[in-house]
Design a protein around this motif. Structure first.
Motif, PDB file in Angstrom:
ATOM      1  N   ARG A  97     -13.915 -10.406   0.265  1.00 27.28           N
ATOM      2  CA  ARG A  97     -12.969  -9.348   0.651  1.00 27.28           C
ATOM      3  C   ARG A  97     -11.737  -9.943   1.319  1.00 27.28           C
ATOM      4  NH1 ARG A  97     -17.766  -6.590   1.968  1.00 27.28           N
ATOM      5  NH2 ARG A  97     -17.584  -7.180   4.162  1.00 27.28           N
ATOM      6  N   ASP A 101      -7.947  -9.604   0.052  1.00 28.87           N
ATOM      7  CA  ASP A 101      -6.855  -9.149   0.908  1.00 28.87           C
ATOM      8  C   ASP A 101      -5.696 -10.143   0.896  1.00 28.87           C
ATOM      9  OD1 ASP A 101      -8.213  -6.876   1.571  1.00 28.87           O
ATOM     10  OD2 ASP A 101      -8.930  -7.595   3.503  1.00 28.87           O
ATOM     11  N   THR A 104      -3.874  -9.596  -2.257  1.00 25.03           N
ATOM     12  CA  THR A 104      -3.093  -8.375  -2.156  1.00 25.03           C
ATOM     13  C   THR A 104      -1.801  -8.631  -1.394  1.00 25.03           C
ATOM     14  OG1 THR A 104      -5.076  -6.985  -2.227  1.00 25.03           O
ATOM     15  CG2 THR A 104      -3.090  -6.008  -1.281  1.00 25.03           C
ATOM     16  N   ARG A 190      -3.884  -0.765  -0.526  1.00 26.39           N
ATOM     17  CA  ARG A 190      -4.959  -1.739  -0.727  1.00 26.39           C
ATOM     18  C   ARG A 190      -5.093  -2.656   0.480  1.00 26.39           C
ATOM     19  NH1 ARG A 190      -4.682  -5.360  -5.615  1.00 26.39           N
ATOM     20  NH2 ARG A 190      -6.773  -5.845  -4.885  1.00 26.39           N
ATOM     21  N   GLY A 191      -3.994  -2.906   1.157  1.00 25.25           N
ATOM     22  CA  GLY A 191      -4.028  -3.733   2.351  1.00 25.25           C
ATOM     23  C   GLY A 191      -4.538  -3.002   3.578  1.00 25.25           C
ATOM     24  N   TRP A 221       0.540  -8.827   8.989  1.00 22.57           N
ATOM     25  CA  TRP A 221      -0.601  -8.875   8.075  1.00 22.57           C
ATOM     26  C   TRP A 221      -1.096 -10.309   7.924  1.00 22.57           C
ATOM     27  CZ3 TRP A 221      -0.193  -6.036   2.685  1.00 22.57           C
ATOM     28  CH2 TRP A 221      -1.468  -5.938   2.120  1.00 22.57           C
ATOM     29  N   LEU A 225      -4.909 -11.643   8.940  1.00 20.50           N
ATOM     30  CA  LEU A 225      -5.790 -12.326   7.992  1.00 20.50           C
ATOM     31  C   LEU A 225      -6.167 -13.714   8.501  1.00 20.50           C
ATOM     32  CD1 LEU A 225      -4.284 -11.382   4.499  1.00 20.50           C
ATOM     33  CD2 LEU A 225      -6.245 -10.378   5.681  1.00 20.50           C
TER      34      LEU A 225
END
Length: 252
Positions: A97, A101, A104, A190-191, A221, A225
């Motif tokens: 996942r 991400d 994405t 999606r993020g 973002w 991550l």
């Protein structure tokens, strides 16, 4: 002086709780939910923990930031019932996942690079049909994005996408700018971004010089991550230590 939780001595719930600033009830709840292995009881019914339980608690708390509560709980429950392969599969799913991400985010950044202030939609729309202008309708665009037409209609209601109407049929028509907005909305959803956070970003993108808010979002973002990836590494180290302890206990 605090107890040495690495030793083989018997520990009380308060000894585990103090190491992490938890309540003793939280420690008991973790045992009852299977996050900690079952603790033996004294003749008077008091729980007796060991350094194995202390390591289990460290492992769970280390897994939380990278995997989330539900997955971290499932990993510990699987290990404690001997389902090691299941636990490792859950870890792999979390990493997959995270990789998705990251991809994405890369897609959003790629879309951002293609944005130009001059691409913002004009105030008016020429009265041409979609077939004449080369623009698209809601069905084909939804299929292209892999979503339902109802989703595009919801995005329109939230102000994320602004299609015009075909003058002959009344159908929604998406020009290049509307398609761009739909793609950005799709990637940001999606993020994990809610509609109320996406709408101001797309509104800024439509205006000349309005890319900076989206760039700031992408920087944030990236940071989240990276933090998640580092947290997964920390969790993996504690989990490996705990698995080693479990293996030694099983073979003794």
């Amino acid at each position: 002086m605090g107890r040495n939780l690495q030793s083989g001595e018997r520990l009380r719930p308060v000894d585990l709780a103090r190491e992490h600033g938890l309540s003793t009830q939280a420690v008991r709840n973790y045992e009852e939910s299977g996050i900690l292995p079952a603790a033996p009881r004294t003749p008077h019914g008091y729980r007796t923990y060991t350094s194995l339980h202390a390591q289990a608690l460290r492992t769970f708390l280390a897994l939380l930031p990278g995997h989330g509560h539900q997955t971290a709980t499932s990993i510990m429950q699987a290990v404690n019932r001997g389902a090691i392969e299941e636990a490792l599969h859950l870890v792999d799913d979390s990493h997959a996942r995270l990789l998705d991400d990251r991809r994405t985010l890369q897609a959003v950044e790629s879309a951002l690079r293609g944005l130009e202030p001059s691409a913002a939609p004009a105030s008016g729309y020429e009265s041409r049909s979609a077939s004449e202008s080369g623009h698209t309708f809601i069905g084909p665009l939804a299929a292209q994005l892999g979503i339902r037409p109802a989703t595009l209609r919801a995005w329109e209601g939230a102000g994320l996408v602004r299609p015009d109407r075909d003058p002959r049929t009344g159908y929604r028509v998406y020009d290049d700018a509307a398609v761009r907005d739909a793609r950005l909305a799709h990637q940001l959803r999606r993020g994990g971004y809610p509609l109320e956070r996406i709408a101001p970003l797309i509104a800024q993108v439509r205006a000349a010089g309005g890319l900076e808010p989206l760039k700031a979002t992408l920087r944030d973002w990236h940071g989240r991550l990276s933090a998640r990836g580092r947290a997964m590494l920390s969790g993996a180290a504690e989990l490996d230590t705990y698995l080693g302890r479990v293996d030694r206990r099983s073979s003794s």
